[in-house]
Design a protein around this motif. Structure first.
Motif, PDB file in Angstrom:
ATOM      1  N   ALA A  41     -40.617 -15.972  -1.616  1.00  0.00           N
ATOM      2  CA  ALA A  41     -41.180 -14.982  -2.535  1.00  0.00           C
ATOM      3  C   ALA A  41     -42.697 -15.129  -2.616  1.00  0.00           C
ATOM      4  N   VAL A  42     -43.173 -16.363  -2.693  1.00  0.00           N
ATOM      5  CA  VAL A  42     -44.625 -16.612  -2.722  1.00  0.00           C
ATOM      6  C   VAL A  42     -45.268 -16.100  -1.442  1.00  0.00           C
ATOM      7  N   ALA A  43     -44.671 -16.419  -0.297  1.00  0.00           N
ATOM      8  CA  ALA A  43     -45.216 -15.980   0.993  1.00  0.00           C
ATOM      9  C   ALA A  43     -45.251 -14.455   1.077  1.00  0.00           C
TER      10      ALA A  43
ATOM     11  N   ALA B  79     -45.501  -9.867 -10.142  1.00  0.00           N
ATOM     12  CA  ALA B  79     -45.088 -10.979  -9.286  1.00  0.00           C
ATOM     13  C   ALA B  79     -46.291 -11.674  -8.680  1.00  0.00           C
ATOM     14  N   GLY B  80     -47.329 -10.905  -8.389  1.00  0.00           N
ATOM     15  CA  GLY B  80     -48.550 -11.484  -7.838  1.00  0.00           C
ATOM     16  C   GLY B  80     -49.195 -12.490  -8.765  1.00  0.00           C
ATOM     17  N   GLU B  81     -48.938 -12.356 -10.060  1.00  0.00           N
ATOM     18  CA  GLU B  81     -49.487 -13.295 -11.045  1.00  0.00           C
ATOM     19  C   GLU B  81     -48.586 -14.517 -11.230  1.00  0.00           C
ATOM     20  N   GLU B  82     -47.292 -14.359 -10.971  1.00  0.00           N
ATOM     21  CA  GLU B  82     -46.318 -15.429 -11.196  1.00  0.00           C
ATOM     22  C   GLU B  82     -46.084 -16.299  -9.964  1.00  0.00           C
TER      23      GLU B  82
ATOM     24  N   THR C 120     -47.377 -17.842  -7.142  1.00  0.00           N
ATOM     25  CA  THR C 120     -48.592 -18.308  -6.478  1.00  0.00           C
ATOM     26  C   THR C 120     -48.457 -19.790  -6.155  1.00  0.00           C
ATOM     27  N   GLY C 121     -49.304 -20.273  -5.281  1.00  0.00           N
ATOM     28  CA  GLY C 121     -49.350 -21.697  -4.977  1.00  0.00           C
ATOM     29  C   GLY C 121     -48.009 -22.253  -4.565  1.00  0.00           C
ATOM     30  N   ASP C 122     -47.513 -23.231  -5.333  1.00  0.00           N
ATOM     31  CA  ASP C 122     -46.248 -23.891  -5.033  1.00  0.00           C
ATOM     32  C   ASP C 122     -45.047 -23.132  -5.586  1.00  0.00           C
TER      33      ASP C 122
END
Length: 98
Positions: free
Chosen positions: A28-30, A80-83, A85-87
């Motif tokens: 999801a992050v990717a 989702a772009g705010e949630e 992220t990173g790890d």
């Protein structure tokens, strides 16, 4: 591990699923980082589905603290772009001692 899906409820999920949940979280992050809304929706829906089907829903009066809090199922791609992220939201599984 206790996972809360916002606006839905809490689920007790076997710790053995943490790796799978983490992989879906990473996907999801990717997808967010690649600006791929379809891939995000697929990964996030599967993540929620694993929690719902493999976890045991806790009663409303169960006050155990959540280890992980997932956004609601209807999260927008912008949100989702705010949630995601990173790890991501799911911690890496702890390695077991030999």
């Amino acid at each position: 591990m206790i996972v809360r899906i916002s606006n839905e409820g809490q689920y007790r999920v076997d710790d053995g699923l943490q790796g799978r949940l983490n992989a879906l979280d990473d996907a999801a992050v990717a997808a967010v980082e690649a600006d791929d809304e379809d891939a995000f929706n697929a990964a996030f829906e599967e993540l929620l589905q694993v929690v719902r089907t493999q976890g045991t829903e806790l009663e409303d009066d169960d006050l155990d603290a959540s280890d992980v809090i997932l956004p609601p199922a209807d999260i927008s791609f912008v949100e989702a772009g705010e949630e995601f992220t990173g790890d991501g939201l799911i911690p890496e599984p702890a390695e077991s001692a030999p």
